[in-house]
Scaffold this motif. Structure first.
Motif, PDB file in Angstrom:
ATOM      1  N   ARG A 103      -1.306  -3.381  -5.215  1.00 38.75           N
ATOM      2  CA  ARG A 103      -1.149  -3.168  -3.776  1.00 38.75           C
ATOM      3  C   ARG A 103       0.018  -2.240  -3.470  1.00 38.75           C
ATOM      4  N   LEU A 104      -0.163  -1.454  -2.420  1.00 41.57           N
ATOM      5  CA  LEU A 104       0.909  -0.581  -1.954  1.00 41.57           C
ATOM      6  C   LEU A 104       1.782  -1.360  -0.977  1.00 41.57           C
ATOM      7  N   SER A 105       3.079  -1.153  -1.034  1.00 36.14           N
ATOM      8  CA  SER A 105       4.001  -1.978  -0.257  1.00 36.14           C
ATOM      9  C   SER A 105       3.988  -1.662   1.230  1.00 36.14           C
ATOM     10  N   THR A 106       3.510  -0.466   1.616  1.00 40.32           N
ATOM     11  CA  THR A 106       3.512  -0.133   3.040  1.00 40.32           C
ATOM     12  C   THR A 106       2.417  -0.883   3.772  1.00 40.32           C
ATOM     13  N   GLY A 142       7.563   8.531  -7.861  1.00 43.05           N
ATOM     14  CA  GLY A 142       7.933   7.149  -7.559  1.00 43.05           C
ATOM     15  C   GLY A 142       8.937   7.054  -6.441  1.00 43.05           C
ATOM     16  N   GLU A 143       8.938   5.920  -5.766  1.00 45.48           N
ATOM     17  CA  GLU A 143       9.805   5.705  -4.612  1.00 45.48           C
ATOM     18  C   GLU A 143      11.277   5.587  -4.998  1.00 45.48           C
ATOM     19  N   ASP A 167      -0.033   3.600  -7.311  1.00 50.69           N
ATOM     20  CA  ASP A 167      -0.032   3.050  -5.961  1.00 50.69           C
ATOM     21  C   ASP A 167      -0.865   3.918  -5.015  1.00 50.69           C
ATOM     22  N   TYR A 168      -0.729   5.235  -5.183  1.00 49.76           N
ATOM     23  CA  TYR A 168      -1.488   6.146  -4.328  1.00 49.76           C
ATOM     24  C   TYR A 168      -2.989   6.015  -4.572  1.00 49.76           C
ATOM     25  N   ILE A 169      -3.373   5.858  -5.822  1.00 46.96           N
ATOM     26  CA  ILE A 169      -4.789   5.686  -6.153  1.00 46.96           C
ATOM     27  C   ILE A 169      -5.339   4.428  -5.489  1.00 46.96           C
ATOM     28  N   GLU A 170      -4.560   3.348  -5.532  1.00 48.75           N
ATOM     29  CA  GLU A 170      -5.004   2.108  -4.886  1.00 48.75           C
ATOM     30  C   GLU A 170      -5.080   2.282  -3.375  1.00 48.75           C
TER      31      GLU A 170
END
Length: 318
Positions: A272-275, A226-227, A242-245
């Motif tokens: 959704r991923l935040s990047t 995790g971040e 998040d990585y899977i998405e």
């Protein structure tokens, strides 16, 4: 001009690297030979198992891998801190899992050495400790073992791998994310798998399979932490979900020159991923650009350029 491996791979600059190793010639030495119809698919299993086995010996964490028909990708984390924290006895035990120990070291384990012999043993152990986080040693031992098995099976001699492995230094988290996605999506991009979960001999399939297993064995892969985690050496600084998405999103994008992608008819993952999706997708498409040896932000590339005292740096700015 050839760049020394000590500059291409330096734990002082970054602990993360993307590596590629290819078979000689253009034959499908790990897949199916299209001329003879003979299948060498089982060799992909050899490579996968060898990678996972050595992950238990070396202090090098496996972030992602993909074993294709004539090459494989590997994203790793060089865990020098872990190697330096091992006791001398732990170093010997790790090294002894894959190598024959000299008689002097065996005497050392039994506390039967003299003072001068102890110093000689410590010199050997120091060398082994450095090798336990050496990317060159890891790749050498993966490739040597597979080449030996393949040549024995084919009853032939000669090179199996195409020279030394290629490597890219991943200077920040964005570069790490792009390299892992690029690696895990290789079978989809090549058109040999429709989805990541159907991609044989990849780290993403292994992670997903272990999630679905009733009694999951140890993954032997570097975990996602995790971040919010500040201990980056303990794991990959993203959440697994998040990585899977992210993999699902990137895999749906059409990439020029690549036949494969995830069909939009497939169910989507809603988290959704935040990047920034467009920026990271663009990076994934440029990751294997020729002469790209370092990947990271312009600021990080300048730091590396200054640190290595180089006038020019063959890097990819993100």
């Amino acid at each position: 001009m050839t760049i020394p491996r000590t500059q291409l791979v330096s734990p002082d600059i970054t602990a993360y690297y993307h590596c590629v190793s290819r078979c000689v010639r253009r034959a499908f030495l790990c897949g199916e030979d299209q001329l003879t119809g003979k299948s060498y698919e089982h060799r992909r299993y050899w490579v996968e198992q060898r990678i996972l086995a050595l992950a238990q010996v070396y202090c090098i964490d496996i972030c992602a891998y993909a074993v294709m028909s004539n090459h494989y990708h590997l994203v790793v984390h060089l865990n020098r801190q872990k190697a330096e924290q091992l006791s001398d006895r732990e170093v010997i035990i790790r090294w002894g899992k894959e190598h024959q120990l000299p008689s002097l070291i065996l005497k050392y384990l039994k506390n039967q050495t003299t003072n001068s012999e102890i110093q000689a043993c410590r010199t050997i152990i120091y060398l082994w400790r450095e090798r336990l986080y050496s990317l060159s040693w890891l790749m050498k031992e993966i490739n040597f073992s597979i080449a030996k098995q393949a040549n024995q099976e084919d009853q032939c001699r000669g090179h199996f791998w195409e020279g030394r492995f290629k490597s890219q230094a991943l200077l920040d988290e964005k570069a790490l994310l792009a390299a892992m996605a690029y690696t895990d999506l290789n079978p989809v991009r090549a058109g040999i798998a429709k989805t990541p979960e159907a991609s044989e001999y990849t780290s993403i399939k292994r992670r997903l399979d272990l999630l679905n297993a009733a009694q999951a064995p140890r993954s032997r892969l570097f975990p996602f932490v995790g971040e919010s985690s500040h201990k980056k050496s303990d794991g990959i600084p993203f959440r697994l979900i998040d990585y899977i998405e992210w993999i699902d999103w990137v895999g749906r994008q059409i990439r020029e020159g690549k036949p494969g992608r995830i069909d939009n008819k497939q169910p989507t993952i809603l988290i959704r991923l935040s990047t920034s999706h467009p920026d990271n997708f663009d990076l994934c498409t440029r990751l294997e650009r020729k002469r790209c040896l370092w990947v990271g932000s312009s600021k990080r590339l300048q730091v590396v350029k200054h640190r290595l005292n180089r006038q020019r740096l063959h890097g990819l700015s993100i």
